[in-house]
Write an enzyme that holds these catalytic residues in place. Structure first.
Site, PDB file in Angstrom:
ATOM      1  N   GLY A  60      53.735  13.618  24.221  1.00  0.00           N
ATOM      2  CA  GLY A  60      54.371  12.732  25.199  1.00  0.00           C
ATOM      3  C   GLY A  60      53.356  11.928  25.994  1.00  0.00           C
ATOM      4  O   GLY A  60      53.694  10.955  26.652  1.00  0.00           O
ATOM      5  N   LEU A  66      37.044   2.010  25.339  1.00  0.00           N
ATOM      6  CA  LEU A  66      35.637   1.608  25.241  1.00  0.00           C
ATOM      7  C   LEU A  66      34.844   2.680  24.501  1.00  0.00           C
ATOM      8  O   LEU A  66      34.836   3.844  24.923  1.00  0.00           O
ATOM      9  CB  LEU A  66      35.031   1.414  26.645  1.00  0.00           C
ATOM     10  CG  LEU A  66      33.553   0.983  26.650  1.00  0.00           C
ATOM     11  CD1 LEU A  66      33.422  -0.499  26.254  1.00  0.00           C
ATOM     12  CD2 LEU A  66      32.901   1.228  28.012  1.00  0.00           C
ATOM     13  N   TYR A 112      26.233  11.855  22.441  1.00  0.00           N
ATOM     14  CA  TYR A 112      25.761  10.493  22.718  1.00  0.00           C
ATOM     15  C   TYR A 112      24.708  10.477  23.834  1.00  0.00           C
ATOM     16  O   TYR A 112      24.069   9.460  24.075  1.00  0.00           O
ATOM     17  CB  TYR A 112      26.924   9.555  23.112  1.00  0.00           C
ATOM     18  CG  TYR A 112      28.022   9.417  22.073  1.00  0.00           C
ATOM     19  CD1 TYR A 112      27.819   9.762  20.745  1.00  0.00           C
ATOM     20  CD2 TYR A 112      29.271   8.909  22.434  1.00  0.00           C
ATOM     21  CE1 TYR A 112      28.832   9.644  19.805  1.00  0.00           C
ATOM     22  CE2 TYR A 112      30.285   8.783  21.501  1.00  0.00           C
ATOM     23  CZ  TYR A 112      30.068   9.159  20.184  1.00  0.00           C
ATOM     24  OH  TYR A 112      31.079   9.031  19.263  1.00  0.00           O
ATOM     25  N   SER A 156      30.358  -1.490  13.308  1.00  0.00           N
ATOM     26  CA  SER A 156      29.164  -0.853  13.888  1.00  0.00           C
ATOM     27  C   SER A 156      27.874  -1.636  13.631  1.00  0.00           C
ATOM     28  O   SER A 156      26.898  -1.089  13.103  1.00  0.00           O
ATOM     29  CB  SER A 156      29.032   0.579  13.325  1.00  0.00           C
ATOM     30  OG  SER A 156      28.213   1.360  14.149  1.00  0.00           O
ATOM     31  N   LYS A 200      32.796  -0.493  20.891  1.00  0.00           N
ATOM     32  CA  LYS A 200      31.691  -0.243  21.833  1.00  0.00           C
ATOM     33  C   LYS A 200      31.062  -1.577  22.227  1.00  0.00           C
ATOM     34  O   LYS A 200      30.826  -2.441  21.393  1.00  0.00           O
ATOM     35  CB  LYS A 200      30.644   0.649  21.150  1.00  0.00           C
ATOM     36  CG  LYS A 200      29.337   0.814  21.923  1.00  0.00           C
ATOM     37  CD  LYS A 200      28.262  -0.174  21.495  1.00  0.00           C
ATOM     38  CE  LYS A 200      26.987  -0.087  22.312  1.00  0.00           C
ATOM     39  NZ  LYS A 200      26.024  -1.158  21.979  1.00  0.00           N
TER      40      LYS A 200
HETATM   41  P1  NAP Z   1      31.644  -0.906  16.845  1.00  0.00           P
HETATM   42  O1  NAP Z   1      32.453  -0.715  18.057  1.00  0.00           O
HETATM   43  O2  NAP Z   1      32.305  -1.217  15.553  1.00  0.00           O
HETATM   44  O3  NAP Z   1      30.530  -2.024  17.080  1.00  0.00           O
HETATM   45  C1  NAP Z   1      29.700  -2.031  18.197  1.00  0.00           C
HETATM   46  C2  NAP Z   1      28.762  -3.242  18.070  1.00  0.00           C
HETATM   47  O4  NAP Z   1      29.542  -4.439  18.085  1.00  0.00           O
HETATM   48  C3  NAP Z   1      27.735  -3.384  19.171  1.00  0.00           C
HETATM   49  O5  NAP Z   1      26.551  -3.888  18.579  1.00  0.00           O
HETATM   50  C4  NAP Z   1      28.344  -4.421  20.096  1.00  0.00           C
HETATM   51  O6  NAP Z   1      27.322  -5.154  20.763  1.00  0.00           O
HETATM   52  C5  NAP Z   1      29.065  -5.304  19.108  1.00  0.00           C
HETATM   53  N1  NAP Z   1      30.245  -5.968  19.679  1.00  0.00           N
HETATM   54  C6  NAP Z   1      31.168  -5.426  20.521  1.00  0.00           C
HETATM   55  N2  NAP Z   1      32.117  -6.315  20.809  1.00  0.00           N
HETATM   56  C7  NAP Z   1      31.813  -7.441  20.127  1.00  0.00           C
HETATM   57  C8  NAP Z   1      32.421  -8.700  20.043  1.00  0.00           C
HETATM   58  N3  NAP Z   1      33.546  -8.988  20.696  1.00  0.00           N
HETATM   59  N4  NAP Z   1      31.853  -9.638  19.248  1.00  0.00           N
HETATM   60  C9  NAP Z   1      30.700  -9.350  18.566  1.00  0.00           C
HETATM   61  N5  NAP Z   1      30.073  -8.170  18.619  1.00  0.00           N
HETATM   62  C10 NAP Z   1      30.625  -7.208  19.409  1.00  0.00           C
HETATM   63  O7  NAP Z   1      30.670   0.353  16.570  1.00  0.00           O
HETATM   64  P2  NAP Z   1      30.537   1.881  16.942  1.00  0.00           P
HETATM   65  O8  NAP Z   1      29.847   2.003  18.252  1.00  0.00           O
HETATM   66  O9  NAP Z   1      29.967   2.539  15.747  1.00  0.00           O
HETATM   67  O10 NAP Z   1      32.030   2.438  17.092  1.00  0.00           O
HETATM   68  C11 NAP Z   1      32.789   2.370  18.305  1.00  0.00           C
HETATM   69  C12 NAP Z   1      32.904   3.724  18.973  1.00  0.00           C
HETATM   70  O11 NAP Z   1      33.545   4.656  18.128  1.00  0.00           O
HETATM   71  C13 NAP Z   1      31.547   4.403  19.251  1.00  0.00           C
HETATM   72  O12 NAP Z   1      30.832   3.780  20.293  1.00  0.00           O
HETATM   73  C14 NAP Z   1      32.002   5.803  19.522  1.00  0.00           C
HETATM   74  O13 NAP Z   1      32.533   5.906  20.831  1.00  0.00           O
HETATM   75  C15 NAP Z   1      33.081   5.983  18.439  1.00  0.00           C
HETATM   76  N6  NAP Z   1      32.556   6.586  17.192  1.00  0.00           N
HETATM   77  C16 NAP Z   1      33.008   7.871  16.864  1.00  0.00           C
HETATM   78  C17 NAP Z   1      32.528   8.475  15.708  1.00  0.00           C
HETATM   79  C18 NAP Z   1      32.996   9.864  15.332  1.00  0.00           C
HETATM   80  O14 NAP Z   1      32.358  10.497  14.469  1.00  0.00           O
HETATM   81  N7  NAP Z   1      34.068  10.359  15.906  1.00  0.00           N
HETATM   82  C19 NAP Z   1      31.633   7.803  14.847  1.00  0.00           C
HETATM   83  C20 NAP Z   1      31.236   6.523  15.196  1.00  0.00           C
HETATM   84  C21 NAP Z   1      31.710   5.923  16.354  1.00  0.00           C
HETATM   85  P3  NAP Z   1      26.903  -4.985  22.314  1.00  0.00           P
HETATM   86  O15 NAP Z   1      27.099  -3.553  22.705  1.00  0.00           O
HETATM   87  O16 NAP Z   1      25.488  -5.404  22.310  1.00  0.00           O
HETATM   88  O17 NAP Z   1      27.789  -5.926  23.084  1.00  0.00           O
END
Ligand code: NAP
Length: 276
Positions: free
Chosen positions: A12, A20, A51, A166, A214
């Site tokens: 729920g 973020l 992290y 990513s 992110k």
């Molecule tokens: P993502 O969100 O796919 O990409 C992040 C990248 O994209 C950064 O370099 C960011 O740059 C850039 N970015 C963000 N917004 C943008 C936009 N509007 N236009 C162009 N570029 C942009 O990558 P991720 O960090 O791998 O994944 C997101 C989140 O998922 C992680 O931070 C984490 O919290 C979670 N995650 C979880 C797992 C798991 O195993 N459960 C694994 C991976 C990730 P700047 O920061 O320089 O702006």
């Protein structure tokens, strides 16, 4: 945000469709990023002790939340995650969002436990806690259509990690496809006067998938949640799904005989050998 901006969990509880991400957001950057996010309307922050930045995220919460500060702690959905070596019950509390110094109400520890259990369930068909959320990599190049249907059948909400491909991951390779440069997505971005990132996030939210992009950049943090003022046509939703190519950006690798190979790929429970 409107009511449509939440996924409703089987408990729920409402989980905001855009959160973020904080992996790779360094101490010294992440506190400001979380403050900008909360100021821009985010009410969902994705964290993990691994992290190495949760204390700073806690500082941002302390600064932004409280009786006279406009945001109540209970309005913010915080996800935290246990590393694979932390499955014993004694390991859970030190990994809980209480590490975020100010957290007094652990909102979604159960949801997280459930996500862990869900992965176990996929392997063993046994889970003692009913799962509510499954967090997996998903974006247009890894659309996860079958897995999403599987989750829906079981009243599970899917969260898409690495939703933008990513691009700041350390092992980025020049030959990998660049999701944010995908022509089909660029065409939709032009049509709606949005960015490719916004088209991707909109596509996920429109199919009920939670996304956690992110960013440590103020303009992008704002941009990534400005996705509820337009709607992709059904045909356009299909066009985005059609760019799927089974591409995984987040694959742990090791070097064997000078070659980079997937880590643990021969293990019987290696998850990425499954069709979904
Ligand atoms: P993502 O969100 O796919 O990409 C992040 C990248 O994209 C950064 O370099 C960011 O740059 C850039 N970015 C963000 N917004 C943008 C936009 N509007 N236009 C162009 N570029 C942009 O990558 P991720 O960090 O791998 O994944 C997101 C989140 O998922 C992680 O931070 C984490 O919290 C979670 N995650 C979880 C797992 C798991 O195993 N459960 C694994 C991976 C990730 P700047 O920061 O320089 O702006």
């Amino acid at each position: 945000m409107s009511m449509n901006d939440f996924a409703v969990l089987s408990t729920g509880r409402k989980m905001p469709l855009v959160g973020l991400g904080t992996w790779k957001s360094e101490p010294g950057q992440v506190k400001q990023a979380v403050i900008w996010a909360l100021q821009s309307g985010y009410r969902h922050i994705d964290c993990a002790p691994i992290y190495g930045n949760e204390p700073e995220i806690g500082e941002a919460f302390q600064e932004m939340m409280g009786p006279e500060k406009g945001i109540r702690r209970e309005d913010v959905f915080v996800t935290s995650k246990l590393w694979n070596t932390k499955h014993h019950p004694d390991d859970v509390e030190p990994c809980s969002p209480k590490n975020l110094s100010y957290i007094v109400v652990v909102l979604n520890l159960n949801e997280f436990n459930s996500a862990v259990e869900c992965k176990q369930q996929r392997n063993s068909s046994v889970a003692s806690i009913k799962p509510t959320v499954l967090q997996v990599e998903s974006h247009p190049y890894l659309a996860q259509v079958e897995l999403l249907a599987h989750c829906r059948d079981r009243s599970l909400v899917m969260t898409a990690y690495s939703p933008l491909g990513s691009p700041d991951r350390a092992w980025k390779h020049p030959e990998e496809p660049v999701l944010l440069e995908e022509p089909a997505i660029a065409a939709l971005a032009k049509k709606y006067n949005k960015t490719p990132a916004q088209i991707i996030i909109r596509w996920q939210t429109q199919r009920g998938v939670v996304t956690i992009p992110k960013s440590i950049t103020e303009s992008r943090i704002k941009e990534n949640i400005q996705v509820f003022d337009f709607t992709l046509e059904p045909e356009e939703m299909n066009q985005v799904t059609a760019v799927h190519r089974g591409w995984r950006y987040i694959v742990p690798t090791i070097t064997v005989d000078g070659k980079s190979v997937p880590r643990d790929a021969a293990h019987p429970h290696y998850p990425f050998n499954d069709p979904y």
